[in-house]
Design an enzyme around this catalytic site. Structure first.
Site, PDB file in Angstrom:
ATOM      1  N   CYS A 132      23.261 -48.927  -6.715  1.00 55.98           N
ATOM      2  CA  CYS A 132      22.482 -48.380  -5.595  1.00 55.98           C
ATOM      3  C   CYS A 132      23.252 -48.654  -4.302  1.00 55.98           C
ATOM      4  CB  CYS A 132      21.065 -48.956  -5.571  1.00 55.98           C
ATOM      5  SG  CYS A 132      20.976 -50.746  -5.354  1.00 55.98           S
ATOM      6  N   ASN A 146      22.388 -53.063  -3.476  1.00 52.72           N
ATOM      7  CA  ASN A 146      22.362 -53.968  -4.643  1.00 52.72           C
ATOM      8  C   ASN A 146      21.381 -55.127  -4.442  1.00 52.72           C
ATOM      9  OD1 ASN A 146      24.683 -56.086  -6.527  1.00 52.72           O
ATOM     10  ND2 ASN A 146      23.075 -54.785  -7.298  1.00 52.72           N
ATOM     11  N   CYS A 159      17.674 -54.030  -4.208  1.00 52.67           N
ATOM     12  CA  CYS A 159      16.349 -53.499  -4.608  1.00 52.67           C
ATOM     13  C   CYS A 159      16.411 -52.762  -5.943  1.00 52.67           C
ATOM     14  CB  CYS A 159      15.774 -52.576  -3.541  1.00 52.67           C
ATOM     15  SG  CYS A 159      15.572 -53.353  -1.919  1.00 52.67           S
ATOM     16  N   ARG A 160      16.949 -51.537  -5.937  1.00 58.13           N
ATOM     17  CA  ARG A 160      16.826 -50.674  -7.115  1.00 58.13           C
ATOM     18  C   ARG A 160      17.709 -51.095  -8.281  1.00 58.13           C
ATOM     19  NH1 ARG A 160      18.035 -45.392  -3.756  1.00 58.13           N
ATOM     20  NH2 ARG A 160      19.257 -46.990  -2.692  1.00 58.13           N
ATOM     21  N   SER A 161      19.020 -51.302  -8.026  1.00 59.63           N
ATOM     22  CA  SER A 161      19.885 -51.611  -9.172  1.00 59.63           C
ATOM     23  C   SER A 161      19.622 -53.009  -9.763  1.00 59.63           C
ATOM     24  CB  SER A 161      21.370 -51.383  -8.845  1.00 59.63           C
ATOM     25  OG  SER A 161      21.820 -52.186  -7.788  1.00 59.63           O
ATOM     26  N   ASP A 181      14.743 -44.856  -2.255  1.00 58.60           N
ATOM     27  CA  ASP A 181      15.079 -46.124  -1.612  1.00 58.60           C
ATOM     28  C   ASP A 181      13.790 -46.760  -1.058  1.00 58.60           C
ATOM     29  OD1 ASP A 181      15.877 -48.108   0.089  1.00 58.60           O
ATOM     30  OD2 ASP A 181      17.354 -46.896   1.183  1.00 58.60           O
TER      31      ASP A 181
HETATM   32  P1  4NP Z   1      18.884 -50.730  -2.530  1.00 57.75           P
HETATM   33  O1  4NP Z   1      17.985 -50.723  -1.190  1.00 57.75           O
HETATM   34  O2  4NP Z   1      20.009 -49.749  -2.307  1.00 57.75           O
HETATM   35  O3  4NP Z   1      17.922 -50.263  -3.577  1.00 57.75           O
HETATM   36  O4  4NP Z   1      19.358 -52.140  -2.734  1.00 57.75           O
HETATM   37  C1  4NP Z   1      18.538 -50.876   0.085  1.00 57.75           C
HETATM   38  C2  4NP Z   1      18.875 -52.131   0.546  1.00 57.75           C
HETATM   39  C3  4NP Z   1      19.396 -52.291   1.797  1.00 57.75           C
HETATM   40  C4  4NP Z   1      19.592 -51.192   2.628  1.00 57.75           C
HETATM   41  C5  4NP Z   1      19.253 -49.936   2.154  1.00 57.75           C
HETATM   42  C6  4NP Z   1      18.732 -49.779   0.879  1.00 57.75           C
HETATM   43  N1  4NP Z   1      20.107 -51.359   3.942  1.00 57.75           N
HETATM   44  O5  4NP Z   1      20.225 -50.351   4.652  1.00 57.75           O
HETATM   45  O6  4NP Z   1      20.449 -52.488   4.324  1.00 57.75           O
END
Ligand code: 4NP
Length: 170
Positions: free
Chosen positions: A21, A24, A26-28, A137
């Protein structure tokens, strides 16, 4: 995507998956935790290797987001990941690289520069209810977004492991 599993999955030739993702956190990590849980549950831990990574460097070294952790814990799953950035080497190393959304997919494909096409796909290619094909997201939203991610990823991981398990040779 169609899984191209050319050889039987054995203990000597275990199958390596990396979920990707943006951050790294939340989703992955949720996908990694759920897939590992399913593998353990089915007694397949010697046949698979699972990891996750982010396309960005924003959160390197961090544990999973606290809302992701709470959501997973509610469903009996602990997230152990420490955020790292997806690297060129990962394109060679993993048998399957699954991106959470179209932006992550496009970033991984750009790194691959036209190669490794058959091993790169999206998590929701394996969702029986694929929606728009992307895992949204949840980072800036409320807890319901994290629960939604959990349910999408759980369905997708179950279907993915069902397909892969038919290639396992014990
Ligand atoms: P992830 O979520 O890609 O599922 O880990 C996010 C975590 C951080 C950010 C965006 C999405 N950020 O913009 O910092």
């Amino acid at each position: 995507m169609d899984l191209s599993v050319s050889n039987p999955i054995t203990k000597d030739n275990h199958y390596k998956i990396c979920f990707v993702c943006l951050g790294n956190i939340c989703r992955s990590p949720t996908a990694e935790g759920i897939f590992q849980h399913l593998i353990d549950d089915r007694g397949l831990e010697d046949y698979f290797e699972v990891d996750s990574a982010g396309t960005s460097a924003y959160h390197i070294g961090e544990s999973a987001n606290s809302k992701s952790q709470r959501t997973a814990q509610k469903h009996g799953i602990t997230l152990h990941s420490k955020a790292r950035q997806f690297k060129q080497f990962d394109l060679e190393y993993y048998d399957l690289i699954l991106a959470m959304d179209n932006e992550n997919l496009s970033n991984v494909q750009q790194m691959a520069n036209g190669g490794q096409d058959t091993k790169i796909g999206r998590m929701r290619d394996f969702d029986p209810q694929p929606g728009d094909g992307q895992v949204p997201d949840p980072y800036h939203g409320g807890p319901e977004g994290f629960e939604n991610v959990f349910q999408i990823v759980k369905r997708s991981c179950e279907q993915l492991l069902d397909e892969l398990e038919s290639h396992v040779q014990k």
